[in-house]
Design a protein around this motif. Structure first.
Motif, PDB file in Angstrom:
ATOM      1  N   VAL A   1       0.834  -1.196   0.000  1.00 12.60           N
ATOM      2  CA  VAL A   1       0.000   0.000   0.000  1.00 12.60           C
ATOM      3  C   VAL A   1       0.871   1.249   0.000  1.00 12.60           C
ATOM      4  CG1 VAL A   1      -1.677   1.331   1.338  1.00 12.60           C
ATOM      5  CG2 VAL A   1      -1.943  -1.147   1.123  1.00 12.60           C
ATOM      6  N   ALA A   2       1.966   1.226   0.763  1.00 14.58           N
ATOM      7  CA  ALA A   2       2.858   2.385   0.815  1.00 14.58           C
ATOM      8  C   ALA A   2       3.444   2.693  -0.562  1.00 14.58           C
ATOM      9  CB  ALA A   2       3.980   2.137   1.820  1.00 14.58           C
ATOM     10  N   CYS A   3       3.832   1.650  -1.291  1.00 10.29           N
ATOM     11  CA  CYS A   3       4.395   1.864  -2.631  1.00 10.29           C
ATOM     12  C   CYS A   3       3.328   2.395  -3.589  1.00 10.29           C
ATOM     13  CB  CYS A   3       4.990   0.571  -3.166  1.00 10.29           C
ATOM     14  SG  CYS A   3       6.526   0.088  -2.350  1.00 10.29           S
ATOM     15  N   GLU A   4       2.113   1.888  -3.490  1.00 12.63           N
ATOM     16  CA  GLU A   4       1.022   2.389  -4.333  1.00 12.63           C
ATOM     17  C   GLU A   4       0.783   3.869  -4.070  1.00 12.63           C
ATOM     18  OE1 GLU A   4      -2.276  -0.074  -3.392  1.00 12.63           O
ATOM     19  OE2 GLU A   4      -1.587  -1.770  -4.598  1.00 12.63           O
ATOM     20  N   ILE A   5       0.812   4.248  -2.799  1.00 12.38           N
ATOM     21  CA  ILE A   5       0.614   5.652  -2.435  1.00 12.38           C
ATOM     22  C   ILE A   5       1.728   6.517  -3.013  1.00 12.38           C
ATOM     23  CG2 ILE A   5       0.644   7.266  -0.487  1.00 12.38           C
ATOM     24  CD1 ILE A   5      -0.779   5.037   1.141  1.00 12.38           C
ATOM     25  N   LEU A   6       2.964   6.054  -2.867  1.00 15.68           N
ATOM     26  CA  LEU A   6       4.107   6.836  -3.326  1.00 15.68           C
ATOM     27  C   LEU A   6       4.106   6.968  -4.846  1.00 15.68           C
ATOM     28  CD1 LEU A   6       6.600   8.371  -2.533  1.00 15.68           C
ATOM     29  CD2 LEU A   6       7.877   6.213  -2.498  1.00 15.68           C
ATOM     30  N   GLN A   7       3.735   5.915  -5.551  1.00 12.60           N
ATOM     31  CA  GLN A   7       3.719   5.950  -7.011  1.00 12.60           C
ATOM     32  C   GLN A   7       2.722   6.964  -7.558  1.00 12.60           C
ATOM     33  OE1 GLN A   7       2.956   1.861  -8.062  1.00 12.60           O
ATOM     34  NE2 GLN A   7       4.981   1.169  -7.392  1.00 12.60           N
ATOM     35  N   SER A   8       1.664   7.235  -6.807  1.00 11.19           N
ATOM     36  CA  SER A   8       0.634   8.170  -7.266  1.00 11.19           C
ATOM     37  C   SER A   8       0.792   9.568  -6.675  1.00 11.19           C
ATOM     38  CB  SER A   8      -0.759   7.631  -6.913  1.00 11.19           C
ATOM     39  OG  SER A   8      -0.906   7.518  -5.501  1.00 11.19           O
ATOM     40  N   TYR A   9       1.816   9.757  -5.849  1.00 14.82           N
ATOM     41  CA  TYR A   9       1.962  11.029  -5.132  1.00 14.82           C
ATOM     42  C   TYR A   9       2.613  12.097  -6.000  1.00 14.82           C
ATOM     43  CZ  TYR A   9       3.811  14.425  -1.796  1.00 14.82           C
ATOM     44  OH  TYR A   9       4.132  15.574  -1.142  1.00 14.82           O
ATOM     45  N   ASN A  10       2.022  13.276  -5.983  1.00 14.66           N
ATOM     46  CA  ASN A  10       2.572  14.442  -6.674  1.00 14.66           C
ATOM     47  C   ASN A  10       2.758  15.551  -5.640  1.00 14.66           C
ATOM     48  OD1 ASN A  10       3.151  16.732  -8.132  1.00 14.66           O
ATOM     49  ND2 ASN A  10       1.552  16.434  -9.656  1.00 14.66           N
ATOM     50  N   PRO A  11       3.999  15.873  -5.261  1.00 18.30           N
ATOM     51  CA  PRO A  11       4.222  16.870  -4.208  1.00 18.30           C
ATOM     52  C   PRO A  11       3.728  18.259  -4.567  1.00 18.30           C
ATOM     53  CG  PRO A  11       6.287  16.302  -5.308  1.00 18.30           C
ATOM     54  CD  PRO A  11       5.256  15.323  -5.788  1.00 18.30           C
ATOM     55  N   GLU A  12       3.480  18.503  -5.847  1.00 19.88           N
ATOM     56  CA  GLU A  12       2.979  19.819  -6.249  1.00 19.88           C
ATOM     57  C   GLU A  12       1.492  19.978  -5.937  1.00 19.88           C
ATOM     58  OE1 GLU A  12       5.097  22.050  -7.162  1.00 19.88           O
ATOM     59  OE2 GLU A  12       6.699  20.549  -7.101  1.00 19.88           O
ATOM     60  N   ARG A  13       0.812  18.876  -5.602  1.00 22.69           N
ATOM     61  CA  ARG A  13      -0.632  18.931  -5.377  1.00 22.69           C
ATOM     62  C   ARG A  13      -1.016  18.787  -3.907  1.00 22.69           C
ATOM     63  NH1 ARG A  13      -3.669  15.079  -9.549  1.00 22.69           N
ATOM     64  NH2 ARG A  13      -5.446  16.100  -8.508  1.00 22.69           N
ATOM     65  N   GLY A  14      -0.028  18.677  -3.023  1.00 27.24           N
ATOM     66  CA  GLY A  14      -0.349  18.580  -1.609  1.00 27.24           C
ATOM     67  C   GLY A  14       0.724  17.839  -0.844  1.00 27.24           C
ATOM     68  N   ASN A  15       0.557  17.758   0.484  1.00 28.11           N
ATOM     69  CA  ASN A  15       1.571  17.082   1.283  1.00 28.11           C
ATOM     70  C   ASN A  15       1.296  15.588   1.358  1.00 28.11           C
ATOM     71  OD1 ASN A  15       0.042  16.371   3.837  1.00 28.11           O
ATOM     72  ND2 ASN A  15      -0.277  18.584   3.827  1.00 28.11           N
ATOM     73  N   LEU A  16       2.322  14.847   1.672  1.00 26.94           N
ATOM     74  CA  LEU A  16       2.248  13.391   1.639  1.00 26.94           C
ATOM     75  C   LEU A  16       1.348  12.831   2.732  1.00 26.94           C
ATOM     76  CD1 LEU A  16       3.185  10.795   0.308  1.00 26.94           C
ATOM     77  CD2 LEU A  16       5.290  10.910   1.680  1.00 26.94           C
ATOM     78  N   SER A  17       1.274  13.506   3.862  1.00 27.70           N
ATOM     79  CA  SER A  17       0.431  13.038   4.954  1.00 27.70           C
ATOM     80  C   SER A  17      -1.038  13.022   4.543  1.00 27.70           C
ATOM     81  CB  SER A  17       0.624  13.934   6.185  1.00 27.70           C
ATOM     82  OG  SER A  17      -0.209  13.506   7.236  1.00 27.70           O
ATOM     83  N   THR A  18      -1.506  14.110   3.940  1.00 28.18           N
ATOM     84  CA  THR A  18      -2.893  14.196   3.499  1.00 28.18           C
ATOM     85  C   THR A  18      -3.185  13.178   2.408  1.00 28.18           C
ATOM     86  OG1 THR A  18      -2.963  16.555   4.027  1.00 28.18           O
ATOM     87  CG2 THR A  18      -4.643  15.722   2.527  1.00 28.18           C
ATOM     88  N   TRP A  19      -2.262  13.048   1.456  1.00 28.22           N
ATOM     89  CA  TRP A  19      -2.426  12.093   0.346  1.00 28.22           C
ATOM     90  C   TRP A  19      -2.516  10.663   0.874  1.00 28.22           C
ATOM     91  CZ3 TRP A  19      -3.812  12.675  -4.492  1.00 28.22           C
ATOM     92  CH2 TRP A  19      -3.571  11.659  -5.407  1.00 28.22           C
ATOM     93  N   THR A  20      -1.644  10.335   1.815  1.00 31.47           N
ATOM     94  CA  THR A  20      -1.645   8.993   2.386  1.00 31.47           C
ATOM     95  C   THR A  20      -2.949   8.707   3.115  1.00 31.47           C
ATOM     96  OG1 THR A  20       0.763   8.984   2.632  1.00 31.47           O
ATOM     97  CG2 THR A  20      -0.477   7.436   4.011  1.00 31.47           C
ATOM     98  N   SER A  21      -3.390   9.642   3.926  1.00 28.28           N
ATOM     99  CA  SER A  21      -4.634   9.464   4.670  1.00 28.28           C
ATOM    100  C   SER A  21      -5.807   9.235   3.729  1.00 28.28           C
ATOM    101  CB  SER A  21      -4.884  10.688   5.551  1.00 28.28           C
ATOM    102  OG  SER A  21      -6.077  10.554   6.284  1.00 28.28           O
TER     103      SER A  21
END
Length: 223
Positions: free
Chosen positions: A128-148
């Motif tokens: 799940v962590a890798c799936e989250i990271l693969q879809s994460y774009n730091p220009e659209r928000g912080n990682l904590s919010t995206w992960t939640s």
């Protein structure tokens, strides 16, 4: 856990199903080399750090015969801490009334594995962590919010909660499913707003629908 150590302490499951903390030496060494001032001052700006780590994921080291990205390890450690906290918060909010604990939730989403056998690597396993990271774009928000957001909409977690009588209705879903007539009736009958306030709210809702309906933004719901 200090604010910086969450970038090198991985939260993972032990044999009893509880969470445990494991220090990832490669992640700590890399983080210290990139952010020496942060290490000493604890002056942490997560958005800046996460953006730099995403950029530096191309750097590689070898750990236990597995090629890894130290910047990625830092991000996965951070994600693991957020996943743990989401499970704990769900237990606090609903566990007592609906009959589950964080230990029931951990195996569904807290499943990152740094060291994997050759067979596991060839099985295309993605945590799940890798799936989250693969879809994460730091220009659209912080990682904590995206992960939640992504943890709460994870399929297995949602199925588990529904089986226990919990359906997480989100602000996004409410806005997307509410039409102008319903909005006007709710504001008039329950909130007793003036006609001008209701008209303004209806205009805002219609503008939201024009801009965001059908957008990929709606696939990530914020509980």
């Amino acid at each position: 856990m200090s604010s910086t150590s969450k970038y090198w302490l991985l939260i993972r499951l032990d044999v009893t199903g509880n969470s445990k903390i494991e220090k990832i030496a490669a992640a700590k060494a890399f983080f210290a080399s990139m952010f020496p001032d942060v290490i000493t001052t604890e002056n942490l700006i997560d958005a800046h750090i996460q953006r730099q780590l995403v950029v530096n994921q191309a750097s590689e080291v070898s750990t236990n015969n597995i090629t890894v990205h130290p910047a990625e390890l830092c991000l996965r450690c951070f994600i693991s801490s957020v996943i743990e906290q989401v499970c704990i918060q769900l237990e606090i909010n609903f566990g007592n009334n609906y009959g589950f604990t964080r230990r029931d939730l951990f195996p569904l989403v807290l499943n990152d594995v740094i060291e994997r056998s050759t067979k596991q690597q060839q099985s295309f396993y993605t945590s799940v962590a890798c799936e989250i990271l693969q879809s994460y774009n730091p220009e659209r928000g912080n990682l904590s919010t995206w992960t939640s957001k992504l943890v709460k909409q994870h399929r297995e977690l949602k199925v588990f909660l529904i089986e226990h009588g919990i359906y997480l209705v989100t602000d996004w879903a409410i806005l997307n499913d509410t039409n102008s007539e319903q909005l006007q009736r709710i504001f008039q009958e329950f909130h007793h707003l003036t006609q001008s306030e209701i008209r303004l709210a209806a205009i805002l809702l219609e503008s939201y629908h024009r801009i965001y309906r059908g957008s990929s933004v709606l696939t990530v719901l914020n509980y």
